[in-house]
Design a protein around this motif. Sequence first.
Motif, PDB file in Angstrom:
ATOM      1  N   ALA A   1       0.821  -1.219   0.000  1.00 46.59           N
ATOM      2  CA  ALA A   1       0.000   0.000   0.000  1.00 46.59           C
ATOM      3  C   ALA A   1       0.850   1.262   0.000  1.00 46.59           C
ATOM      4  CB  ALA A   1      -0.939   0.008   1.206  1.00 46.59           C
ATOM      5  N   THR A   2       2.164   1.127   0.197  1.00 43.69           N
ATOM      6  CA  THR A   2       3.055   2.292   0.139  1.00 43.69           C
ATOM      7  C   THR A   2       3.375   2.702  -1.301  1.00 43.69           C
ATOM      8  OG1 THR A   2       5.089   0.943   0.198  1.00 43.69           O
ATOM      9  CG2 THR A   2       4.154   1.632   2.318  1.00 43.69           C
ATOM     10  N   THR A   3       2.886   1.976  -2.292  1.00 41.21           N
ATOM     11  CA  THR A   3       3.197   2.295  -3.687  1.00 41.21           C
ATOM     12  C   THR A   3       2.933   3.764  -4.038  1.00 41.21           C
ATOM     13  OG1 THR A   3       2.795   0.006  -4.397  1.00 41.21           O
ATOM     14  CG2 THR A   3       2.706   1.710  -6.099  1.00 41.21           C
ATOM     15  N   PRO A   4       1.776   4.346  -3.664  1.00 44.87           N
ATOM     16  CA  PRO A   4       1.570   5.765  -3.983  1.00 44.87           C
ATOM     17  C   PRO A   4       2.589   6.680  -3.296  1.00 44.87           C
ATOM     18  CG  PRO A   4      -0.517   4.714  -3.447  1.00 44.87           C
ATOM     19  CD  PRO A   4       0.558   3.752  -3.073  1.00 44.87           C
ATOM     20  N   LEU A   5       3.108   6.266  -2.138  1.00 43.83           N
ATOM     21  CA  LEU A   5       4.128   7.067  -1.471  1.00 43.83           C
ATOM     22  C   LEU A   5       5.410   7.069  -2.288  1.00 43.83           C
ATOM     23  CD1 LEU A   5       3.640   5.862   2.230  1.00 43.83           C
ATOM     24  CD2 LEU A   5       2.503   7.742   1.045  1.00 43.83           C
ATOM     25  N   TRP A   6       5.804   5.906  -2.791  1.00 42.52           N
ATOM     26  CA  TRP A   6       6.990   5.820  -3.640  1.00 42.52           C
ATOM     27  C   TRP A   6       6.794   6.632  -4.919  1.00 42.52           C
ATOM     28  CZ3 TRP A   6      11.262   4.197  -1.529  1.00 42.52           C
ATOM     29  CH2 TRP A   6      11.231   3.218  -0.529  1.00 42.52           C
ATOM     30  N   MET A   7       5.579   6.592  -5.474  1.00 41.90           N
ATOM     31  CA  MET A   7       5.314   7.369  -6.681  1.00 41.90           C
ATOM     32  C   MET A   7       5.490   8.853  -6.420  1.00 41.90           C
ATOM     33  SD  MET A   7       2.151   5.619  -8.723  1.00 41.90           S
ATOM     34  CE  MET A   7       2.434   6.754 -10.088  1.00 41.90           C
TER      35      MET A   7
ATOM     36  N   ALA B   1     -10.398   8.777  -8.974  1.00 41.77           N
ATOM     37  CA  ALA B   1     -10.323   8.829  -7.519  1.00 41.77           C
ATOM     38  C   ALA B   1     -11.101   7.678  -6.885  1.00 41.77           C
ATOM     39  CB  ALA B   1     -10.861  10.165  -7.013  1.00 41.77           C
ATOM     40  N   LYS B   2     -12.267   7.365  -7.469  1.00 40.39           N
ATOM     41  CA  LYS B   2     -13.060   6.260  -6.931  1.00 40.39           C
ATOM     42  C   LYS B   2     -12.397   4.913  -7.211  1.00 40.39           C
ATOM     43  CE  LYS B   2     -17.586   8.534  -7.071  1.00 40.39           C
ATOM     44  NZ  LYS B   2     -18.960   8.503  -7.653  1.00 40.39           N
ATOM     45  N   VAL B   3     -11.874   4.754  -8.426  1.00 43.16           N
ATOM     46  CA  VAL B   3     -11.195   3.498  -8.752  1.00 43.16           C
ATOM     47  C   VAL B   3      -9.994   3.286  -7.823  1.00 43.16           C
ATOM     48  CG1 VAL B   3     -10.026   2.165 -10.547  1.00 43.16           C
ATOM     49  CG2 VAL B   3     -11.922   3.678 -11.142  1.00 43.16           C
ATOM     50  N   GLY B   4      -9.301   4.387  -7.513  1.00 44.14           N
ATOM     51  CA  GLY B   4      -8.107   4.297  -6.676  1.00 44.14           C
ATOM     52  C   GLY B   4      -8.361   3.903  -5.244  1.00 44.14           C
ATOM     53  N   THR B   5      -9.629   3.774  -4.840  1.00 46.40           N
ATOM     54  CA  THR B   5      -9.907   3.368  -3.459  1.00 46.40           C
ATOM     55  C   THR B   5      -9.460   1.939  -3.172  1.00 46.40           C
ATOM     56  OG1 THR B   5     -12.167   2.747  -4.108  1.00 46.40           O
ATOM     57  CG2 THR B   5     -11.850   4.950  -3.191  1.00 46.40           C
ATOM     58  N   TYR B   6      -9.140   1.167  -4.228  1.00 42.36           N
ATOM     59  CA  TYR B   6      -8.648  -0.187  -3.968  1.00 42.36           C
ATOM     60  C   TYR B   6      -7.376  -0.158  -3.121  1.00 42.36           C
ATOM     61  CZ  TYR B   6      -4.777   0.187  -7.315  1.00 42.36           C
ATOM     62  OH  TYR B   6      -3.625   0.559  -7.953  1.00 42.36           O
ATOM     63  N   ALA B   7      -6.591   0.922  -3.219  1.00 39.38           N
ATOM     64  CA  ALA B   7      -5.353   1.022  -2.444  1.00 39.38           C
ATOM     65  C   ALA B   7      -5.633   1.080  -0.949  1.00 39.38           C
ATOM     66  CB  ALA B   7      -4.571   2.269  -2.870  1.00 39.38           C
ATOM     67  N   TYR B   8      -6.837   1.516  -0.580  1.00 36.92           N
ATOM     68  CA  TYR B   8      -7.215   1.592   0.827  1.00 36.92           C
ATOM     69  C   TYR B   8      -7.933   0.325   1.295  1.00 36.92           C
ATOM     70  CZ  TYR B   8      -6.490   6.514  -0.304  1.00 36.92           C
ATOM     71  OH  TYR B   8      -5.962   7.689  -0.749  1.00 36.92           O
ATOM     72  N   VAL B   9      -8.702  -0.278   0.399  1.00 34.64           N
ATOM     73  CA  VAL B   9      -9.542  -1.420   0.778  1.00 34.64           C
ATOM     74  C   VAL B   9      -8.762  -2.730   0.785  1.00 34.64           C
ATOM     75  CG1 VAL B   9     -11.602  -2.751   0.163  1.00 34.64           C
ATOM     76  CG2 VAL B   9     -11.591  -0.262  -0.092  1.00 34.64           C
ATOM     77  N   ASN B  10      -7.898  -2.935  -0.203  1.00 32.88           N
ATOM     78  CA  ASN B  10      -7.220  -4.223  -0.349  1.00 32.88           C
ATOM     79  C   ASN B  10      -6.387  -4.645   0.860  1.00 32.88           C
ATOM     80  OD1 ASN B  10      -8.403  -4.350  -2.825  1.00 32.88           O
ATOM     81  ND2 ASN B  10      -6.543  -4.263  -4.022  1.00 32.88           N
ATOM     82  N   PRO B  11      -5.617  -3.740   1.492  1.00 35.42           N
ATOM     83  CA  PRO B  11      -4.875  -4.173   2.683  1.00 35.42           C
ATOM     84  C   PRO B  11      -5.779  -4.659   3.808  1.00 35.42           C
ATOM     85  CG  PRO B  11      -4.002  -2.105   1.854  1.00 35.42           C
ATOM     86  CD  PRO B  11      -5.277  -2.354   1.106  1.00 35.42           C
ATOM     87  N   VAL B  12      -6.926  -4.005   3.981  1.00 35.56           N
ATOM     88  CA  VAL B  12      -7.859  -4.418   5.027  1.00 35.56           C
ATOM     89  C   VAL B  12      -8.387  -5.818   4.734  1.00 35.56           C
ATOM     90  CG1 VAL B  12     -10.022  -3.875   6.203  1.00 35.56           C
ATOM     91  CG2 VAL B  12      -8.481  -2.026   5.484  1.00 35.56           C
ATOM     92  N   ILE B  13      -8.774  -6.061   3.471  1.00 38.19           N
ATOM     93  CA  ILE B  13      -9.268  -7.386   3.088  1.00 38.19           C
ATOM     94  C   ILE B  13      -8.182  -8.436   3.288  1.00 38.19           C
ATOM     95  CG2 ILE B  13     -10.028  -8.795   1.134  1.00 38.19           C
ATOM     96  CD1 ILE B  13     -11.500  -6.372   0.059  1.00 38.19           C
ATOM     97  N   ALA B  14      -6.954  -8.109   2.891  1.00 34.96           N
ATOM     98  CA  ALA B  14      -5.855  -9.066   3.016  1.00 34.96           C
ATOM     99  C   ALA B  14      -5.581  -9.413   4.475  1.00 34.96           C
ATOM    100  CB  ALA B  14      -4.592  -8.500   2.367  1.00 34.96           C
ATOM    101  N   VAL B  15      -5.629  -8.417   5.370  1.00 31.57           N
ATOM    102  CA  VAL B  15      -5.407  -8.683   6.792  1.00 31.57           C
ATOM    103  C   VAL B  15      -6.517  -9.556   7.348  1.00 31.57           C
ATOM    104  CG1 VAL B  15      -5.347  -7.624   9.082  1.00 31.57           C
ATOM    105  CG2 VAL B  15      -4.028  -6.623   7.214  1.00 31.57           C
ATOM    106  N   LEU B  16      -7.770  -9.263   6.987  1.00 32.21           N
ATOM    107  CA  LEU B  16      -8.897 -10.048   7.486  1.00 32.21           C
ATOM    108  C   LEU B  16      -8.840 -11.486   6.971  1.00 32.21           C
ATOM    109  CD1 LEU B  16     -11.814  -7.452   7.155  1.00 32.21           C
ATOM    110  CD2 LEU B  16     -10.629  -8.174   9.244  1.00 32.21           C
ATOM    111  N   ILE B  17      -8.536 -11.642   5.686  1.00 28.49           N
ATOM    112  CA  ILE B  17      -8.431 -12.994   5.119  1.00 28.49           C
ATOM    113  C   ILE B  17      -7.298 -13.757   5.790  1.00 28.49           C
ATOM    114  CG2 ILE B  17      -7.862 -14.312   3.045  1.00 28.49           C
ATOM    115  CD1 ILE B  17     -10.648 -13.202   2.963  1.00 28.49           C
TER     116      ILE B  17
END
Length: 317
Positions: free
Chosen positions: A115-121, A260-276
């Motif tokens: 999820a740090t990818t946008p920070l590196w960008m 901006a809406k499509v980019g919300t995956y960067a916020y949602v995916n880590p949460v899903i991955a932690v829960l899974i």
Amino acid sequence: MSAPAADIPHMKPPSWAVALAFALLFLCWGTTYRATGIAMKQEQMPPALYGGVRLCIAGTILLLYQLGRGQSLRLTGGEFMRLLLISWFLFLGANFLINKGQRDVDSGVAAILIATTPLWMGLFAMSWPFREHLSWRGWLGLLIGFAGVVLTMLPQLNHGALDRDTLPYLLILASAAAWAMGSLVSRNMAVKLPHLTSAGYQMLFGGISQVTLGTCLGEWPDFIDHMGLTAVVAFVYLLIAGSLCGFVAFNWLLGHVSLAKVGTYAYVNPVIAVLIGSCFGEPVHAWLFAGIAVILAGVYLVRGDHAPSKEIELEPD
């Protein structure tokens, strides 16, 4: 892989179709970390060949689909070189490194670090030849985001920085950095090809490069010996969910909703991955939740500091 957004159609899609596409995007990409973890950590599959063969298949499927639609697959020499360079950053670098890192890192932690990818960008965009400038808001986001990385890795850092326990985490951070650089290069070296054609070539070139690397590393015996039923199921899931379904949903959303809406995956995916991951027994501790909250706060600030571009980066699933 980054590519130009599709043209916005004149007809607005029904809300249920948009919701379904978002559900596919979040679930497919959010769960690929667990599938990668099973293949790498549990089954000990060789990272280069396991990723490379999948990318070759996925890229070939996309290109055959485009050919069936009557799209030309011809490339100029310049387009070939640009796509090859982009594929090296996105796949030979990012995909290989995350596969390598997930041999020792839990899937939830890997997703948080990616999820740090946008920070590196944001950081790389300031350098030549991109020369994009961050405001104080962007710099604050970078500092906050990387502080979150430290929080996430704190249990390992307490045992001695840069030891064997810490190196896999650094590989995943390097994967995020490679994906960020590949996304920037793709945005600034765009090719005049349909989105799916460009994506298919990037995956195919990246897959061939990874297979070549795996061959040079002598991975074929391990690839054949370890390819049991579990590894095959994870392979097929990553191919269908990560490289095809998730990507098709992403591509469709680019043409119907804002970036901006499509980019919300960067916020949602880590949460899903932690829960899974927690459902499958991966340890969840306070530092993990603190890290994900701080990283996502930094990502929010950095993303808000840049004007919307014509492209958005994918994940190195």
